[in-house]
Design an enzyme around this catalytic site. Structure first.
Site, PDB file in Angstrom:
ATOM      1  N   GLU A   1      48.620  41.167  48.592  1.00 30.72           N
ATOM      2  CA  GLU A   1      49.774  41.881  48.047  1.00 30.72           C
ATOM      3  C   GLU A   1      49.943  43.253  48.667  1.00 30.72           C
ATOM      4  O   GLU A   1      51.055  43.675  48.973  1.00 30.72           O
ATOM      5  CB  GLU A   1      49.644  42.060  46.523  1.00 30.72           C
ATOM      6  CG  GLU A   1      50.009  40.850  45.707  1.00 30.72           C
ATOM      7  CD  GLU A   1      48.936  39.808  45.766  1.00 30.72           C
ATOM      8  OE1 GLU A   1      47.850  40.114  46.281  1.00 30.72           O
ATOM      9  OE2 GLU A   1      49.177  38.683  45.319  1.00 30.72           O
TER      10      GLU A   1
ATOM     11  N   HIS B   1      47.327  37.381  33.494  1.00 36.76           N
ATOM     12  CA  HIS B   1      48.606  36.838  33.934  1.00 36.76           C
ATOM     13  C   HIS B   1      49.697  37.089  32.918  1.00 36.76           C
ATOM     14  O   HIS B   1      50.730  36.451  32.949  1.00 36.76           O
ATOM     15  CB  HIS B   1      48.469  35.328  34.174  1.00 36.76           C
ATOM     16  CG  HIS B   1      47.596  35.009  35.343  1.00 36.76           C
ATOM     17  ND1 HIS B   1      46.242  35.181  35.310  1.00 36.76           N
ATOM     18  CD2 HIS B   1      47.885  34.529  36.567  1.00 36.76           C
ATOM     19  CE1 HIS B   1      45.734  34.815  36.473  1.00 36.76           C
ATOM     20  NE2 HIS B   1      46.712  34.424  37.254  1.00 36.76           N
TER      21      HIS B   1
END
Lengths: 409, 393
Positions: free
Chosen positions: A145, A214
């Site tokens: 990322e 998450h």
């Protein structure tokens, strides 16, 4: 097993990524699929094991929403008064449509993220784009990322317009340095030489037992970064509109989607439209109290609104949509009318969007308030896995009803 | 290239680069652009690729330009040193003296379409890309006429029209940005390359390897240049890296180790790297260089290394001295000419400093400009403002 909150008119389509519940769509077909007016949304809720949870928290069985609980925006171009019938689609398809239209329109727009290309996107938002536009415009990145967000920003400095997808917003924490320092600040520190027209998007929020890492709400972490804009979509209509506006914007925009909202169905206009990035959406005008919300909590609020209407209250519901900067114009006008504010958000109590919004309202509209601003947020805990506990971390409609009753005394 | 301020004295015979030479002792050979071939002192070491030849094609004009540019950069950094001590430059100031050969050698090998991105030790790279001295000093002193209008500071020099992308405070973060620039060059089919510079300290950042992986995977024209000055602030390379052979750390990516104090070697390596990157994807260059100052102005630079080491490098490997010897031995200029050149450069730098000192500071309204493009119609207010005004675009 958790209570499954499914939203979508008659479609029980499973989300692409649901490891815990393999939903068989056929089991969830709702009888009246065809009766869909232009802006109504069917609200199907199926609960299993409802009795094992606290009765005040759990949603009831399927009952369609009153269509006019959601008011049409009178001033938006052709949203409900279009001469053409419009077309019906799910929220992720609306995002895809917006993205595809922008990629058609401007060759500088490209998409990068994990599994956005050949796989089609983990939530199918980029499905079909790689076949249409090729590998150079829809880029499958490795899992890094920090690096690919940095690459997107570097490419944006030269004039490309990348749409960077975080597979889950929580993963973008790894790219925080790039987003904060390079994305947000380069326009300023370079004295205006470079613009960074990126869009950083991805699903976030508390899903269906996805676990703590998450289920994060990154809007509270990103909100302090100077130089970026943040928007949160909640309906297919504004998802497409905000996606298009974000891509066209010269500023870096972070578009927050929600894992549970991808299967919302709505009819959107055929003709091209964009939504203003800095504007809030009036969902339901009212007189007694202003309820400010965004993303998934909008639906909890609307559900609570039904109950409140039956009890005789008239809440004004505003979907703030623009998380940075706040649309204090719309919000202010509403506060001046109703004099009471309730904020319902999914961020945690500490340092969330609601906290900032409370401060902003108190600072600017103190004289117009008859009661303290109340903010309902998620608990300051990592989201637990167990369904019961997960229900308790986020705000539920019954709590909203109680809060309104308390404020309106 | 920044022109000499004494261009009023130039003769029409001389090309603009050599305007500083007084006409009376002008020699024809110093305007010569016919090729000279010079061998680099130290051979290249390569990893997964062939080394370029040690014979570098250059010309007297070019070597003279090297001398001039490096002398200008050196003087600028020394002037910045005094300004910092006079508290006109605040915050962090990272000086590049000792490493000038890298900036000039790279410029000689590339065009302005090729992009350069570096971290905070960017003053000389900015000058190399065509930045003006007065812009640099203004920015360092936080004035409105600075290259970033005073809002960036020492670590945030940018020059978009010369493809110089900065100027970044967080080391390592510029490497993915650099690979993004290379991606855009590939996307736009520019036939240009990107040089992403970083130091031996930043070479241990994970995002470097992430970006390298993507660049190699997608064949991006990215050249990662490790300016190995042997110290990451106070930590020597042998204390921070298990494998200090930074050019080999790309593993599957070819690398080249270059003597970074030799401007010609740098030029050769960058030329080679550019050709390689346009055809075969990324390559790593490790430039073996040295900085005389400490890491920044707050670092004396002598707690982790001996003064003998510093003066030793200065005597043996100084880039400007090396070029001076070349000029003298090849009879391109005399001792006196070079001294005069240096005097003029010193004056040039002093003039720029004086001009920058007189520039105005930014207005208070500048605090809120360039936050957003078109500034969104939204305005920020300080703590004492009670009125709210929001205009939506």
């Amino acid at each position: 097993m958790s209570a499954i909150l499914l939203q979508g008119a008659g479609a029980g389509a499973a989300t692409a990524l649901s490891p815990f519940n393999s939903i068989d769509p056929s089991k969830l077909v709702v009888p009246s699929r065809s009766s869909l007016s232009v802006r109504s949304k069917r609200y199907v809720v199926a609960g299993s094991d409802s009795k094992s949870f606290g009765s005040s928290l759990i949603v009831r069985r399927s009952e369609p929403l009153i269509p006019n609980a959601v008011s049409a925006k009178a001033d938006t171009a052709a949203s409900s008064t279009s001469s053409k019938p419009g077309h019906e689609l799910l929220l992720f398809e609306a995002l895809q449509e917006g993205l595809e239209e922008e990629m058609d329109r401007d060759p500088h727009v490209c998409v990068m993220g994990e599994d956005v290309g050949h796989y089609g996107g983990s939530y199918k938002v980029t499905k079909g784009l790689a076949d249409k536009f090729g590998d150079l415009r829809v880029l499958d990145t490795p899992i890094c990322e920090n690096a690919f967000t940095g690459m997107g920003i570097g490419a944006a400095m030269t004039g490309l317009r990348p749409v960077i997808e975080g597979m889950n917003m929580g993963f973008l924490l790894l790219a925080f340095n790039q987003i904060s320092n390079n994305c947000g600040m380069l326009h300023y520190t370079s004295g205006g030489q470079f613009t960074i027209p990126v869009v950083i998007r991805g699903p976030g929020g508390v899903g269906r037992q996805l676990g703590a890492e998450h289920s994060q709400r990154l809007e509270s972490y990103f909100q302090s970064i100077p130089g970026i804009q943040m928007v949160a979509c909640s309906t297919p209509y504004n998802a497409k509109g905000l996606m298009k506006a974000a891509i066209r914007s010269e500023n870096p925009v972070i578009l927050f989607e929600h894992v549970l909202l991808y299967n919302l169905k709505e009819t959107i206009p055929d003709e091209e439209y964009i939504c203003n990035l800095e504007e809030a959406e009036m969902v339901r005008p009212g007189e007694h109290i202003t309820i400010l919300t965004y993303s998934r909590m909008r639906y909890h609020v609307m559900q609570a609104a039904k109950t409140l209407v039956n009890k005789g209250y008239d809440p004004e519901v505003i979907d703030i949509r623009s998380l940075k900067p706040f649309d204090l114009y719309t919000i202010g006008n509403s506060v001046k009318k109703t004099h009471r504010v309730l904020i319902v958000e999914e961020c945690m109590r500490t340092g969330g969007i609601g906290a900032s919004l409370t401060a902003a309202i108190n600072e600017n509209f103190h004289d117009y308030l008859d009661a303290p601003v109340m903010c309902l947020s998620s608990q300051d805990v990592p989201t637990p896995y167990a369904g019961t506990l997960e229900e308790w971390t986020v705000v539920q409609p019954a709590q909203i009803v109680t809060a309104v009753e308390q404020l309106c005394q | 290239m920044a022109l000499s301020r004494l261009s009023s004295r130039s003769n029409t015979f001389l090309k603009p680069a050599i305007t500083a030479l007084p006409s009376s002792i002008r020699r024809h050979v110093s305007t010569d652009s016919s090729p000279i071939t010079i061998e680099t002192a130290v051979p290249f070491t390569s990893h997964l690729c062939e080394s370029p030849s040690r014979s570098v094609e250059t010309s007297s004009e070019e070597i003279l330009a090297f001398f001039r540019d490096m002398a200008r950069m050196r003087r600028m950094e020394i002037a910045a040193d005094s300004l910092y001590k006079a508290k006109l430059i605040r915050g962090f100031c990272h000086l590049y003296d000792g490493q000038e050969a890298l900036a000039v050698g790279m410029e000689a090998a590339i065009t302005r379409k090729d992009a350069i991105i570096t971290s905070y030790r960017d003053h000389c790279t900015f000058i190399g890309r065509g930045g003006k001295l007065v812009d640099a000093f203004s920015e360092l002193m936080g004035r409105k006429t600075g290259c970033s209008h005073g809002k960036g500071g020492s670590m945030h020099f940018y020059k978009k029209d010369a493809s110089f992308y900065g100027g970044h405070g967080i080391v390592g973060a510029q490497i993915p940005l650099g690979c993004g620039l290379a991606f855009a060059q590939k996307y736009n089919k520019d036939e240009a390359v990107t040089f992403a510079l970083y130091g031996d300290g930043a070479a241990n950042q994970g995002q470097l390897f992430e970006a390298l992986n993507i660049s190699a995977l997608w064949d991006l024209p990215a050249i990662l240049v490790c300016e190995n000055n042997h110290y990451g602030m106070g930590t020597a390379t042998w204390r921070s890296a298990k494998s200090p052979a930074y050019f080999k750390r790309g593993d599957y990516v070819p690398g080249l180790k270059v003597d970074g104090m030799d401007a010609l070697a740098v030029k050769q390596a960058c030329k080679f790297a550019k050709e390689h990157a346009l055809k075969n994807g990324p390559i790593i260059l490790e430039m073996d260089t040295y900085r005389y100052h400490g890491h920044s102005m707050s670092d004396p630079g002598s707690t982790y290394r001996t003064r003998d080491e510093i003066s030793g490098v200065r005597q043996v490997r100084d880039p400007i001295e090396r070029v001076r010897k070349l000029l003298l031995s090849h009879d391109i200029a005399t001792e006196k000419e070079l001294k005069d050149m240096e005097k003029e450069i010193r004056k040039e730098v002093d003039d720029a400093v004086a001009q920058a000192k007189e520039s105005p500071v930014p207005d208070a309204s500048e605090l809120f400009t360039n936050m957003y493009v078109k500034d969104c119609g939204v305005e920020s207010f300080g703590a004492d403002r009670k009125e709210l005004k929001v205009t939506l675009p």
